[in-house]
Design an enzyme around this catalytic site. Structure first.
Site, PDB file in Angstrom:
ATOM      1  N   ASP A  38       0.933  -1.246  -0.138  1.00 17.12           N
ATOM      2  CA  ASP A  38       0.009   0.061   0.018  1.00 17.12           C
ATOM      3  C   ASP A  38       1.181   1.160  -0.049  1.00 17.12           C
ATOM      4  O   ASP A  38       1.541   1.687   1.014  1.00 17.12           O
ATOM      5  CB  ASP A  38      -1.129   0.053   1.246  1.00 17.12           C
ATOM      6  CG  ASP A  38      -1.901   1.172   1.428  1.00 17.12           C
ATOM      7  OD1 ASP A  38      -1.623   1.988   0.580  1.00 17.12           O
ATOM      8  OD2 ASP A  38      -2.744   1.413   2.168  1.00 17.12           O
TER       9      ASP A  38
ATOM     10  N   THR B  79      -2.996   5.938  -3.271  1.00 18.51           N
ATOM     11  CA  THR B  79      -4.013   7.149  -3.417  1.00 18.51           C
ATOM     12  C   THR B  79      -3.328   7.895  -4.495  1.00 18.51           C
ATOM     13  O   THR B  79      -2.122   7.779  -4.742  1.00 18.51           O
ATOM     14  CB  THR B  79      -4.125   7.740  -2.131  1.00 18.51           C
ATOM     15  OG1 THR B  79      -2.743   8.377  -1.809  1.00 18.51           O
ATOM     16  CG2 THR B  79      -4.511   6.961  -0.972  1.00 18.51           C
TER      17      THR B  79
HETATM   18  C1  PLP Z   1      -4.531   7.691   3.205  1.00 24.55           C
HETATM   19  C2  PLP Z   1      -4.186   6.084   3.348  1.00 24.55           C
HETATM   20  C3  PLP Z   1      -5.157   5.294   2.682  1.00 24.55           C
HETATM   21  C4  PLP Z   1      -6.450   5.924   2.603  1.00 24.55           C
HETATM   22  O1  PLP Z   1      -7.006   6.593   1.625  1.00 24.55           O
HETATM   23  P1  PLP Z   1      -8.399   7.462   1.550  1.00 24.55           P
HETATM   24  O2  PLP Z   1      -8.598   8.223   0.402  1.00 24.55           O
HETATM   25  O3  PLP Z   1      -8.228   8.247   2.836  1.00 24.55           O
HETATM   26  O4  PLP Z   1      -9.208   6.578   2.068  1.00 24.55           O
HETATM   27  C5  PLP Z   1      -4.818   4.000   2.798  1.00 24.55           C
HETATM   28  N1  PLP Z   1      -3.608   3.484   2.987  1.00 24.55           N
HETATM   29  C6  PLP Z   1      -2.514   4.342   3.524  1.00 24.55           C
HETATM   30  C7  PLP Z   1      -1.331   3.580   3.912  1.00 24.55           C
HETATM   31  C8  PLP Z   1      -2.779   5.627   3.453  1.00 24.55           C
HETATM   32  O5  PLP Z   1      -1.769   6.435   3.967  1.00 24.55           O
END
Ligand code: PLP
Length: 419
Positions: free
Chosen positions: A201, A228
């Site tokens: 992620d 994101t």
């Molecule tokens: C910001 C983030 C998300 C979630 O993103 P949103 O658009 O706020 O739902 C998921 N995983 C990680 C590691 C993040 O930093």
């Protein structure tokens, strides 16, 4: 754009005034929340465009509604650019947010009850990595690995032992509050041994991977990378799932129709623009500058005897232990910096004895300040202001003096997308 804003001003002055207030707020201070950024004027134009009118359920060439000539064009552009920028075989650009993109991966590639090995939340993992309060935390069996106390490195012997014991179907790396890079090869070796899918992620550092400033998980054989689009990538709010070919079909079905309905085509257009920017040398320079600035800020804070979790940074994030450094909890530190127009966020630190609303630290990051053109020298000035404020959180006249200096300083730096 101008005529749109003029219509808003004339017809809904309340919303218009709030919008103008937010523009002024974003200009006035130094934005150090590491998940925030200033997007491009072109992205703002696409977000406010007629693509918001269009339903496009399905994928290019296979839609459930007519009239897709131009939506197909932009989604194909976004997908092709994503594959090129991230050196991957497949891209899904439809997830409505980072949370939705991670849900789509778990639900598409795993069965409820399956085990996922992921980073402990107080060590830097994200809410969507199976926090007990999240729906995913209830649906899947999350097992945790932790980071070492000194330099924050991951103990791969312990991680391997845990993988052999729990036999996870997926090993997940990536973080929301961890200042170190990731040894993807070491993760991949453990995953191969137990037959687990590898997922990163990269929500926070996707832009730094895209700009070739940080390691790319696909270069180490990873299966899936999510990111994101609104953090270090500087695009619209949204998410992408990038993957190797064998996972493409399952992931596409999981995003639509599994989890979502119509994609937000205004955001998809903005993602295409963002990825076009990410292909340029000036974006690669931006990505390097984000890291240079983070190191400069870390060194300046360390030079002022502040205590950083893991002792420094390899990425765009610093986690400051404000209890150890200044005898302040993270909430008080955040409020103190707010008073001098420096925006940060309170943050739990590894194995934090304090609760999340009054944790032991703050999280700081350089993507937004760098987008404004601030340099390593500016980071040194910033560190001085931060330390002076945090050493005297109840000295109103000192805070007012620093606040005036910070605001005057910010006037030199135009904000992208704001006149
Ligand atoms: C910001 C983030 C998300 C979630 O993103 P949103 O658009 O706020 O739902 C998921 N995983 C990680 C590691 C993040 O930093």
């Amino acid at each position: 754009m101008d005529s749109h804003l003029a219509a808003l001003e004339a017809n809904d002055p309340d919303v218009f005034a709030a919008l103008k207030g937010e523009e002024a707020r974003q200009k006035a201070g130094i934005e150090l929340i590491p998940s925030e950024n200033y997007t491009y004027p072109e992205v703002l134009a696409a977000l406010g465009s007629v693509f918001t009118n269009k339903y496009s359920e399905g994928y290019p060439g296979r839609r459930y509604y007519g009239g897709q000539t131009y939506t197909d064009t932009i989604e194909n552009l976004a997908r092709d650019r994503a594959k090129e920028v991230f050196r991957c075989e497949h891209a899904n650009v439809q997830p409505l947010s980072g949370s939705a993109m991670n849900q789509a991966v778990y639900l598409g590639l795993l069965e409820p009850g399956d085990t996922i090995l992921a980073m402990d939340l107080s060590h830097g993992g994200h809410l969507t990595h199976g926090a007990p309060v999240s729906h995913m935390g209830k649906l899947f069996n999350f097992v945790r690995y932790v980071t070492g106390p000194v330099d924050g490195s991951i103990d791969f012997d312990a991680l391997r032992a845990s993988a052999l014991e729990h036999k996870p179907k997926m090993i997940l790396c990536g973080y929301t509050s961890y200042p170190r890079d990731i040894d993807y090869a070491a993760f991949k070796a453990v995953a191969d041994e137990v037959g687990a899918i590898t997922m990163t992620d990269a929500s926070h550092f996707g832009g730094l991977v895209a700009g070739n400033a940080m390691a790319n998980p696909f270069d180490h054989g990873f299966d899936v990378v999510t990111t994101t689009t609104h953090k270090s990538l500087r695009g619209p709010r949204g998410g992408m799932v990038l993957s190797r070919k064998p996972f493409a079909g399952k992931i596409d079905k999981s995003v639509f129709p599994g989890l979502q309905g119509g994609p937000h085509m205004n955001a998809v257009a903005a993602i295409a623009i963002t990825l076009g920017k990410a292909q340029t040398e000036s974006f690669r320079q931006y990505a390097r500058d984000v890291l240079t600035n983070a190191k400069a800020l870390a060194n300046a804070l360390l030079g002022a005897q502040a205590s950083l979790v893991t002792g420094g940074t390899d990425n765009h994030i610093l986690v400051l232990d404000t209890v150890k450094s200044f005898g302040l909890d993270g909430r008080k530190a955040e409020e103190t910096l707010d008073a001098v127009s420096i925006t940060t966020n309170k943050q739990i630190i590894p194995d934090d004895p304090n609760p999340p609303l009054r944790p032991s630290g703050i999280r700081v990051g350089t993507p937004a300040a760098t987008a404004r053109g601030m340099t390593a020298d500016d980071m040194e000035r910033l560190a001085v202001w931060m330390v002076r404020a945090l050493q005297a959180p109840d000295d109103a006249s000192r805070l007012a003096e620093i606040d005036a200096e910070v605001r005057a300083f910010c006037e030199q730096f135009p904000v992208p997308g704001i006149d």
